[in-house]
Design a protein around this motif. Structure first.
Motif, mmCIF file in Angstrom:
data_model
loop_
_atom_site.group_PDB
_atom_site.id
_atom_site.type_symbol
_atom_site.label_atom_id
_atom_site.label_comp_id
_atom_site.label_asym_id
_atom_site.label_seq_id
_atom_site.Cartn_x
_atom_site.Cartn_y
_atom_site.Cartn_z
ATOM 1 N N VAL A 28 0.836 -1.207 0.000
ATOM 2 C CA VAL A 28 0.000 0.000 0.000
ATOM 3 C C VAL A 28 0.866 1.250 0.000
ATOM 4 O O VAL A 28 0.637 2.198 -0.772
ATOM 5 C CB VAL A 28 -0.954 -0.016 1.212
ATOM 6 C CG1 VAL A 28 -1.562 1.364 1.440
ATOM 7 C CG2 VAL A 28 -2.055 -1.051 1.002
ATOM 8 N N ASP A 32 1.151 3.950 -3.094
ATOM 9 C CA ASP A 32 0.855 5.360 -2.844
ATOM 10 C C ASP A 32 2.029 6.244 -3.258
ATOM 11 O O ASP A 32 1.854 7.268 -3.918
ATOM 12 C CB ASP A 32 0.548 5.561 -1.359
ATOM 13 C CG ASP A 32 0.131 6.977 -1.032
ATOM 14 O OD1 ASP A 32 -1.044 7.310 -1.250
ATOM 15 O OD2 ASP A 32 0.992 7.762 -0.568
ATOM 16 N N GLU A 33 3.238 5.811 -2.927
ATOM 17 C CA GLU A 33 4.436 6.580 -3.272
ATOM 18 C C GLU A 33 4.618 6.656 -4.781
ATOM 19 O O GLU A 33 5.102 7.668 -5.315
ATOM 20 C CB GLU A 33 5.658 5.932 -2.621
ATOM 21 C CG GLU A 33 6.975 6.632 -2.889
ATOM 22 C CD GLU A 33 7.056 8.017 -2.258
ATOM 23 O OE1 GLU A 33 7.817 8.860 -2.779
ATOM 24 O OE2 GLU A 33 6.363 8.254 -1.242
ATOM 25 N N GLY A 37 -2.228 5.559 -6.012
ATOM 26 C CA GLY A 37 -3.361 6.022 -5.222
ATOM 27 C C GLY A 37 -4.524 5.061 -5.138
ATOM 28 O O GLY A 37 -5.637 5.386 -5.548
ATOM 29 N N TYR A 50 -3.122 3.428 7.899
ATOM 30 C CA TYR A 50 -3.088 3.502 6.439
ATOM 31 C C TYR A 50 -3.143 4.943 5.936
ATOM 32 O O TYR A 50 -2.590 5.248 4.870
ATOM 33 C CB TYR A 50 -4.211 2.657 5.838
ATOM 34 C CG TYR A 50 -3.907 1.180 5.881
ATOM 35 C CD1 TYR A 50 -2.813 0.661 5.202
ATOM 36 C CD2 TYR A 50 -4.679 0.298 6.629
ATOM 37 C CE1 TYR A 50 -2.497 -0.684 5.251
ATOM 38 C CE2 TYR A 50 -4.381 -1.054 6.680
ATOM 39 C CZ TYR A 50 -3.281 -1.537 6.001
ATOM 40 O OH TYR A 50 -2.970 -2.869 6.055
ATOM 41 N N ALA A 54 -0.254 5.844 3.430
ATOM 42 C CA ALA A 54 -0.690 6.180 2.072
ATOM 43 C C ALA A 54 -1.482 7.486 2.075
ATOM 44 O O ALA A 54 -2.699 7.495 1.867
ATOM 45 C CB ALA A 54 -1.532 5.042 1.510
ATOM 46 N N ARG A 56 -1.826 9.850 0.018
ATOM 47 C CA ARG A 56 -2.448 10.272 -1.236
ATOM 48 C C ARG A 56 -3.543 9.312 -1.691
ATOM 49 O O ARG A 56 -4.133 9.498 -2.749
ATOM 50 C CB ARG A 56 -1.372 10.396 -2.328
ATOM 51 C CG ARG A 56 -0.416 11.568 -2.115
ATOM 52 C CD ARG A 56 0.765 11.510 -3.057
ATOM 53 N NE ARG A 56 1.647 10.412 -2.713
ATOM 54 C CZ ARG A 56 2.608 10.494 -1.803
ATOM 55 N NH1 ARG A 56 2.801 11.628 -1.149
ATOM 56 N NH2 ARG A 56 3.373 9.454 -1.512
ATOM 57 N N SER A 57 -3.801 8.289 -0.896
ATOM 58 C CA SER A 57 -4.788 7.280 -1.264
ATOM 59 C C SER A 57 -6.087 7.489 -0.496
ATOM 60 O O SER A 57 -6.133 8.210 0.499
ATOM 61 C CB SER A 57 -4.227 5.876 -0.972
ATOM 62 O OG SER A 57 -3.055 5.637 -1.728
#
Length: 382
Positions: A28, A32-33, A37, A50, A54, A56-57
């Motif tokens: 995850v 995200d990195e 997303g 989370y 993450a 940006r997710s």
């Protein structure tokens, strides 16, 4: 064409992160990195985690109805398909064998190993039946299955009757920020956590379940060090598991030897624990991948393991190997303990090899698998 919108179902991840938890968390974060997303669906207790892993997710947490295994499976089959539709998801990634059968969305399922078929006696009978059934179902129904090693893919093709299932081999990575050659301060902290003081030690990390072959390790350790004037300790770290033979092996160990059952260790102590050991011993009877071996390698440890299933794919020429019997373990441990130069050589080779495994590369391969599954689904294939 835009990438498919992916939902990762993290609701099966336990609170105490074992191998599957580390796989999901690390994947995850790497997705995200990379800018993928995904939408991550998790239990309420993990929502903050989370969100940090993450940022940006999209993080969606379930109600408490997913807290037990039975309730989670019920939620997966009845609620998850509708949630995926409402969120306009293209691909559901189920990272631990099971999958929503009624979903009209493309599906990716991760199958971690084949030992439920090849060595069912190493698991409880209920667990073995459950995961055999779901593995077969996933191979038949999923748009695509992810497996962590060539050995796992080959075994699944050999032992199941499913033909034509699409399996993508995607290796795990290793979290180099968490697993690295430890400082002296990190080693001291790990020693303090398990009550070692300055005593040298052999480390094991994993659940005490039959597949990990811990009784043979205990007996092999006893044979290898009983006649030494200053024998090292053996430290068993990990979940208690259900191997009833561990107690018998402990009872047979000479009283002058020290065997420590450390239990579950916090993540921030693992690098010091693994990297501070004279040897990290992992004489498993079979692994779909062998993440503890890779994590020990990244921590700069001299690792002793077996050639069963996927373990040579991880260790390569950078670890020592032994058979699975107590005598085999004893001979290999004795040889390594008598040769500090060999241990140092293996530790350096392990560090170099561990750099070949990254979650960045794993995430990129997963993105390709999601796209492949989406296209297969749109073409009307499973």
């Amino acid at each position: 064409m835009p990438e498919p919108r992916v939902l990762i179902d993290a609701t099966a991840v336990p609170a105490d992160r074992g191998g599957v938890g580390r796989y999901v968390d690390s994947l995850v974060a790497a997705l995200d990195e990379s800018g993928a997303g995904p939408t991550v669906v998790c239990q309420a207790r993990d929502a903050q985690l989370y969100s940090q892993l993450a940022p940006r997710s999209r993080i969606v947490h379930t109600a408490q109805s997913a807290a037990t295994r039975t309730a989670r499976l019920t939620w997966e089959q009845t609620t998850l398909p509708g949630l995926a539709r409402r969120l306009a998801i293209d691909v559901i990634h189920s990272p631990h064998y099971t999958m929503p059968l009624a979903s009209r969305t493309a599906s990716v399922v991760t199958l971690h190993d084949a030992t439920f078929f090849t060595d069912p006696v190493l698991h409880s009978s209920v667990k073995a039946r459950f995961f055999r059934a779901w593995t077969t179902t996933a191979l038949r129904k999923a748009s695509l299955c992810v497996v962590p090693s060539v050995a796992t893919a080959e075994e699944l093709r050999r032992v199941t009757r499913v033909r034509g299932a699409e399996m993508h081999v995607i290796r795990h990575g290793v979290d180099s920020a968490r697993f690295h050659p430890p400082s002296q301060e990190e080693i001291r902290a790990a020693r303090d956590a398990v009550g070692l003081g300055t005593m040298p030690y052999i480390a094991f990390l994993g659940a005490l379940e039959p597949r990990k072959n811990v009784p043979a390790l205990i007996r092999g350790f006893s044979l290898a060090v009983a006649d030494r004037p200053r024998p090292p300790a053996l430290v068993l770290a990990g979940q208690p598991g259900w191997d009833s033979q561990v107690e018998n092996a402990l009872a047979d160990a000479p009283l002058r030897l020290r065997v420590i059952r450390a239990g579950y260790l916090p993540f921030d102590t693992l690098s010091g624990f693994l990297g501070g050991a004279d040897v990290v011993a992992y004489p498993s009877l079979g692994e779909g991948f062998g993440l503890p071996v890779l994590e020990a390698m990244a921590s700069g440890a001299c690792v002793l393991t077996t050639r069963r299933l996927a373990l040579p794919e991880v260790g390569g020429d950078a670890v020592a190997y032994c058979g699975v019997g107590a005598g085999d373990v004893a001979a290999a441990l004795r040889e390594l303990l008598d040769d500090p130069a060999r241990r140092a050589e293996l530790a350096q080779a392990a560090l170099r090899r561990a750099k070949d495994f990254s979650w960045t590369a794993s995430a990129e391969a997963h993105r390709e698998a999601y796209e492949r599954a989406w296209h297969r689904h749109r073409r009307g294939r499973p």
